[in-house]
Enzyme design. Sequence first.
Site, mmCIF file in Angstrom:
data_model
loop_
_atom_site.group_PDB
_atom_site.id
_atom_site.type_symbol
_atom_site.label_atom_id
_atom_site.label_comp_id
_atom_site.label_asym_id
_atom_site.label_seq_id
_atom_site.Cartn_x
_atom_site.Cartn_y
_atom_site.Cartn_z
ATOM 1 N N HIS A 166 -57.123 -14.539 -31.443
ATOM 2 C CA HIS A 166 -58.318 -15.334 -31.070
ATOM 3 C C HIS A 166 -59.572 -14.541 -31.376
ATOM 4 O O HIS A 166 -60.177 -13.976 -30.472
ATOM 5 C CB HIS A 166 -58.268 -15.673 -29.575
ATOM 6 C CG HIS A 166 -59.167 -16.802 -29.186
ATOM 7 N ND1 HIS A 166 -60.428 -16.622 -28.690
ATOM 8 C CD2 HIS A 166 -58.974 -18.140 -29.213
ATOM 9 C CE1 HIS A 166 -60.977 -17.783 -28.404
ATOM 10 N NE2 HIS A 166 -60.116 -18.720 -28.710
ATOM 11 N N ILE B 135 -62.903 -13.015 -30.172
ATOM 12 C CA ILE B 135 -63.709 -13.661 -29.134
ATOM 13 C C ILE B 135 -62.811 -13.829 -27.913
ATOM 14 O O ILE B 135 -61.691 -14.325 -28.019
ATOM 15 C CB ILE B 135 -64.226 -15.039 -29.600
ATOM 16 C CG1 ILE B 135 -65.086 -14.899 -30.855
ATOM 17 C CG2 ILE B 135 -64.995 -15.738 -28.481
ATOM 18 C CD1 ILE B 135 -65.394 -16.221 -31.529
ATOM 19 N N GLY C 36 -62.317 -18.664 -23.492
ATOM 20 C CA GLY C 36 -63.008 -19.170 -22.313
ATOM 21 C C GLY C 36 -62.108 -19.243 -21.092
ATOM 22 O O GLY C 36 -62.542 -18.959 -19.975
ATOM 23 N N VAL C 37 -60.847 -19.611 -21.291
ATOM 24 C CA VAL C 37 -59.944 -19.712 -20.141
ATOM 25 C C VAL C 37 -59.721 -18.350 -19.493
ATOM 26 O O VAL C 37 -59.542 -18.273 -18.273
ATOM 27 C CB VAL C 37 -58.594 -20.365 -20.507
ATOM 28 C CG1 VAL C 37 -58.796 -21.818 -20.900
ATOM 29 C CG2 VAL C 37 -57.881 -19.605 -21.602
ATOM 30 N N GLU D 185 -60.453 -17.245 -15.691
ATOM 31 C CA GLU D 185 -59.425 -16.527 -14.929
ATOM 32 C C GLU D 185 -59.982 -15.231 -14.346
ATOM 33 O O GLU D 185 -59.687 -14.884 -13.198
ATOM 34 C CB GLU D 185 -58.214 -16.226 -15.821
ATOM 35 C CG GLU D 185 -57.149 -15.388 -15.159
ATOM 36 C CD GLU D 185 -56.433 -16.040 -13.977
ATOM 37 O OE1 GLU D 185 -55.911 -15.290 -13.120
ATOM 38 O OE2 GLU D 185 -56.389 -17.278 -13.902
#
Length: 154
Positions: free
Chosen positions: A54, A60, A63-64, A68
Site C-alpha cells: 500500500h 501510504i 486509512g483503516v 485503528e
Amino acid sequence: MTESLKSADIHLIQRIIPHRYPFLLVDKVVDIDGYHSARGIKNVTMNEPHFQGHFPGKPIMPGVTIIEAMAQTAAVMVGTALEMQDRNMLVYFMAIDSAKFRRMVVPGDVLEMKLRTTRGKPGGKVWKFSGLAEVEGDLAAEAEFTAMMDLPKA
C-alpha cells in the site's frame, strides 16, 4: 483511578490492550485526562508490513489503520483510567462514523491522535469517541467511533 498516571509507554500499553506487532499501532499515550481525553503517538516507519502493498513505490498508511490507531489510543486511555493493566480487556468496534481523510501519512511521519470520549462511564460497556489524527499540526484524518469494552470483573 490512579490520579498521577497521565501517560502510558509501550510496556504499559501492552499490559492494557492485547494488540501486538504487526497490529499494535500506538507507541505511547500522553496527556491522559482520566477517561475523558488523551493523545496517542505513532511513529510511522517504512518497515511496517502494510507498506509492502500500500502502495509499492509510494507507501501510504491505510486509512483503516489510522482509525485503528485512534481506537487503540482510546482503549489505552480508558484502560489506564480504569486500571485495566494485566486484566485482559478486549475492545470491539461497533460503528465508525464521519471518517474523513485529509492528508497522506507516510513513513517518517509522527502521527498524533487526539481522542476524547463523547459517551461512556466506568462500568459501562458501550463507549463513543471522537478522534483527530494530525501530522505536524496538519489534519490527516478524523472519525467518530463506537466501541464495546469487554471489561473483566475486578
